[in-house]
Design a protein around this motif. Structure first.
Motif, PDB file in Angstrom:
ATOM      1  N   GLY A 339     118.313  68.110  61.519  1.00 45.03           N
ATOM      2  CA  GLY A 339     117.974  68.916  60.356  1.00 45.03           C
ATOM      3  C   GLY A 339     118.072  70.402  60.634  1.00 45.03           C
ATOM      4  N   GLY A 340     117.560  70.835  61.799  1.00 45.95           N
ATOM      5  CA  GLY A 340     117.628  72.246  62.157  1.00 45.95           C
ATOM      6  C   GLY A 340     119.048  72.725  62.379  1.00 45.95           C
ATOM      7  N   ARG A 341     119.871  71.878  63.009  1.00 43.30           N
ATOM      8  CA  ARG A 341     121.271  72.267  63.251  1.00 43.30           C
ATOM      9  C   ARG A 341     122.028  72.396  61.930  1.00 43.30           C
ATOM     10  N   GLU A 342     121.835  71.428  61.042  1.00 45.35           N
ATOM     11  CA  GLU A 342     122.541  71.473  59.762  1.00 45.35           C
ATOM     12  C   GLU A 342     122.166  72.717  58.971  1.00 45.35           C
ATOM     13  N   TYR A 343     120.854  72.967  58.853  1.00 49.07           N
ATOM     14  CA  TYR A 343     120.406  74.126  58.080  1.00 49.07           C
ATOM     15  C   TYR A 343     120.821  75.422  58.758  1.00 49.07           C
ATOM     16  N   GLY A 344     120.690  75.475  60.100  1.00 46.75           N
ATOM     17  CA  GLY A 344     121.072  76.681  60.822  1.00 46.75           C
ATOM     18  C   GLY A 344     122.538  77.021  60.651  1.00 46.75           C
ATOM     19  N   LEU A 345     123.411  76.021  60.702  1.00 50.50           N
ATOM     20  CA  LEU A 345     124.842  76.273  60.536  1.00 50.50           C
ATOM     21  C   LEU A 345     125.154  76.796  59.133  1.00 50.50           C
ATOM     22  N   ARG A 346     124.537  76.214  58.132  1.00 50.43           N
ATOM     23  CA  ARG A 346     124.820  76.654  56.760  1.00 50.43           C
ATOM     24  C   ARG A 346     124.287  78.062  56.505  1.00 50.43           C
ATOM     25  N   VAL A 347     123.084  78.333  56.988  1.00 46.00           N
ATOM     26  CA  VAL A 347     122.543  79.686  56.831  1.00 46.00           C
ATOM     27  C   VAL A 347     123.416  80.687  57.568  1.00 46.00           C
ATOM     28  N   SER A 348     123.839  80.324  58.758  1.00 47.07           N
ATOM     29  CA  SER A 348     124.660  81.231  59.566  1.00 47.07           C
ATOM     30  C   SER A 348     125.978  81.554  58.868  1.00 47.07           C
ATOM     31  N   VAL A 349     126.654  80.521  58.368  1.00 48.33           N
ATOM     32  CA  VAL A 349     127.943  80.737  57.700  1.00 48.33           C
ATOM     33  C   VAL A 349     127.751  81.546  56.421  1.00 48.33           C
ATOM     34  N   CYS A 350     126.738  81.194  55.619  1.00 47.23           N
ATOM     35  CA  CYS A 350     126.501  81.908  54.359  1.00 47.23           C
ATOM     36  C   CYS A 350     126.126  83.364  54.608  1.00 47.23           C
ATOM     37  N   PHE A 351     125.188  83.585  55.513  1.00 47.05           N
ATOM     38  CA  PHE A 351     124.688  84.934  55.777  1.00 47.05           C
ATOM     39  C   PHE A 351     125.780  85.807  56.376  1.00 47.05           C
ATOM     40  N   GLY A 352     126.503  85.262  57.362  1.00 51.72           N
ATOM     41  CA  GLY A 352     127.563  86.035  57.986  1.00 51.72           C
ATOM     42  C   GLY A 352     128.717  86.327  57.035  1.00 51.72           C
ATOM     43  N   ALA A 353     129.133  85.318  56.267  1.00 51.23           N
ATOM     44  CA  ALA A 353     130.231  85.532  55.320  1.00 51.23           C
ATOM     45  C   ALA A 353     129.834  86.521  54.233  1.00 51.23           C
ATOM     46  N   ALA A 354     128.592  86.430  53.762  1.00 55.38           N
ATOM     47  CA  ALA A 354     128.126  87.368  52.738  1.00 55.38           C
ATOM     48  C   ALA A 354     128.111  88.794  53.274  1.00 55.38           C
ATOM     49  N   ALA A 355     127.654  88.961  54.523  1.00 58.92           N
ATOM     50  CA  ALA A 355     127.642  90.303  55.108  1.00 58.92           C
ATOM     51  C   ALA A 355     129.059  90.854  55.264  1.00 58.92           C
TER      52      ALA A 355
END
Length: 612
Positions: A339-355
């Motif tokens: 669960g942590g890996r899945e959420y962490g990957l999605r947050v990372s991709v979304c946050f980084g791409a948005a920035a």
């Protein structure tokens, strides 16, 4: 012909949380963001006032019903994380070029996303650290990083001071410090009475789930920080004793629920009187005894007698029982698990791409003169959070709320004087935040008005149009990332919750059938089994309301949760029956084996009592 039902994701978007009006939180909200902005404008430190108001707004979103002491962690820990994120983001934004800054923010998103899977406070902590980092990196300011972090902490700290100092309804009945704890314990006794009333009826299952929720809430309320670790005040010891006395009552009520045989109305009268005694901080007086015609009824009668004694002397609570918390090891397993890996990957991709996208668009004509590229990554942080609802539902709510809030602000901005009108608008929105948290679209609309007012108060031009555009872009980005294939990670959060519930149920079953005399340990294991099961059910319900492309990855998990629930209920009935007779009835054994077969658990690992 049957009526067409709305898709679950759309029905979820229309669902509104119900409950009494949180007048105390409304008062605190009115005294937080607006006055902080006024202080900043009045002293010539407008930028610091804006940051303090933002922190107070974020703390207001976390200002939920509960005890004062729990609010220290619920408000304080995320605020501290937000200040650290603001500090790091400020120095990273000042010292790094666009590409390295994006990489740093992406890595931070990975860590914060994993941490967010641990629990509610951890989720708020991960959110605020990312929002703080985005603001620090993207908001131009003359202040240093530590000055901005201090302003942020002062805003959240002011709301926390208000939470600890201002009275709430019912706080004058007994010790002022424990009004939230007292209400939470009283709700447990009310839930026990409601379950007893519903035994054998159609609403019994829902009432048993409500009892679990009340016990979880009370356990959290009593697990707040203490000034003295081992010796609390008389009022605190009394509340711990009253909660501990409710545990055998809840166990007996659950056993009666399992039997499915209705009981007399007299049976629920005792728990109701105990609830009134907790709320009024008084003695319950004589308690009506139920008929002792069955093991569960005899257990209920014994538990009522024990409760009456505990209420009279106000001692005897097992502090370790009500204060037991999951350790660092459990938190790390949750953060590093599927669960942590899945959420962490999605947050990372979304946050980084948005920035990255925001910085690329920063100097284009589309952004114009508005210096707030941080809005795009900050918006994705809220949109990607699964605990705010299914993906499609929260995207729809975010888009609708932003459009509504931006249009309302555009109309008000043309009429209100500056800065007095903007300060008044921030004050009103701060008061509305605790009410608006009941629906994500309403919360988004109120926060949008508040943020746009703060931006204009800080000296920037009206930004309603760009706010709508950035939000719609963030919605599209999160929808895209949310549907990206991630091998072996889909549904990881649900599977992790179910695995935890299965382990807790197995530990509880082994303890009960091992015929241990440690009742405190049994009640603690029972609490953990029901608590983890409730968390799994919440995750399953959210996953089921996703779009079909996502919901299919957790299909069938509700049946596993049903089987686990039957196992835990049967285990509770076995515990009560063994206490009374020393042996299990054929019905208990049959339903235990049926549940174990359904879950494909090895029966050889379950020790049977010698009397079976």
């Amino acid at each position: 012909m049957s009526r067409l039902a709305a898709p679950l994701w759309f029905a979820h978007a229309l669902r509104v949380q119900r409950g009494p009006m949180p007048w105390s939180a409304v008062t605190r909200g009115a005294l937080a963001a607006g006055p902080l902005l006024l202080a900043g404008v009045g002293t010539g430190h407008t930028a610091r006032g804006v940051l303090a108001a933002i922190a107070a707004m974020l703390a207001g979103i976390n200002d939920r019903p509960g005890s004062r002491r729990v609010s220290v962690k619920r408000l304080g820990v995320p605020a501290l994380a937000g200040a650290l994120g603001l500090l790091a983001g400020t120095y990273a934004g000042q010292g790094l070029a666009a590409v390295p800054l994006t990489l740093v923010l992406t890595l931070l998103g990975l860590v914060a996303g994993g941490i967010s899977a641990v629990g509610a406070v951890a989720s708020a902590t991960g959110t605020q650290v990312l929002v703080g980092a985005a603001i620090g990196a993207g908001m131009p300011a003359a202040e240093s990083g530590w000055q901005r972090a201090l302003a942020f902490l002062s805003g959240a700290g002011w709301l926390l001071v208000l939470r600890l100092a201002l009275p709430t309804p019912g706080s004058l009945a007994g010790d002022f410090r424990f009004d939230g704890e007292r209400a939470a314990v009283a709700e447990v006794y009310d839930a026990i009475a409601a379950l007893l009333d519903a035994v054998g009826g159609e609403r019994a299952t829902a009432r048993r789930a409500a009892l679990t929720a009340a016990l979880d809430h009370a356990q959290d309320a009593l697990a707040g920080p203490r000034l003295r670790r081992y010796i609390g005040s008389a009022a605190e010891r009394r509340l711990h004793a009253q909660f501990a006395a409710a545990l055998p009552l809840a166990e007996a009520a659950t056993a009666l629920f399992w039997s499915g045989e209705p009981v007399s109305a007299r049976t629920a009268e005792g728990p109701r009187r105990l609830a009134a005694a907790v709320r009024g901080n008084t003695s319950p007086g004589p308690l009506p005894a139920p008929h002792r015609s069955a093991p569960a009824l005899r257990a209920l009668d014994d538990a009522l007698l024990h409760a009456a004694e505990a209420f009279d002397r106000g001692e005897g609570a097992d502090r370790g029982l009500v204060g037991r918390r999951r350790g660092i090891g459990s938190a790390l397993r949750a953060a590093l698990g599927t669960g942590g890996r899945e959420y962490g990957l999605r947050v990372s991709v979304c946050f980084g791409a948005a920035a990255a996208i925001a910085q690329a668009l920063h100097h284009t004509r589309w952004y114009g003169q508005h210096q707030h590229w941080y809005w795009l990554p900050a918006t994705t942080v809220f949109l990607v959070k699964p605990d705010l609802g299914p993906l499609a539902s929260r995207v729809l709510c975010r888009a609708a709320g932003t459009v509504l809030g931006a249009l309302v602000f555009a109309g008000l901005a043309a009429l209100l004087p500056r800065p007095a009108g903007l300060i008044a608008l921030v004050t009103v929105c701060g008061a509305l935040v605790p009410v608006a948290t009941r629906h994500f679209a309403a919360q988004t609309a109120v926060v949008t008005v508040l943020v746009l007012a703060l931006v204009m108060a800080g000296g920037e031009p009206q930004a309603s149009v760009s706010r709508i555009g950035e939000t719609l872009l963030a919605c599209a980005l999160v929808l895209l990332v949310g549907h990206l294939p991630m091998p072996r990670e889909r549904g990881g959060g649900v599977r992790a919750r179910l695995a935890a519930a299965g382990s807790a149920a197995h530990a509880y079953l082994v303890h009960v059938l091992g015929e241990s005399d440690d009742h405190a340990e049994r009640w603690a294991l029972r609490r953990e089994a029901y608590r983890t099961l409730a968390e799994a059910r919440t995750a399953i319900a959210l996953a089921a309301a996703e779009l079909p492309a996502l919901a299919r990855h957790t299909a069938g998990t509700d049946a596993v949760a049903d089987a686990l629930e039957r196992l835990v209920d049967t285990t509770t009935a076995c515990a009560v029956h063994l206490d009374d007779t020393g042996r299990l009835a054929p019905r208990h054994v049959r339903q235990l084996w049926d549940a174990l077969d359904e879950l494909k658990l090895p029966q050889g690992e379950v020790p049977l009592p010698a009397a079976v």
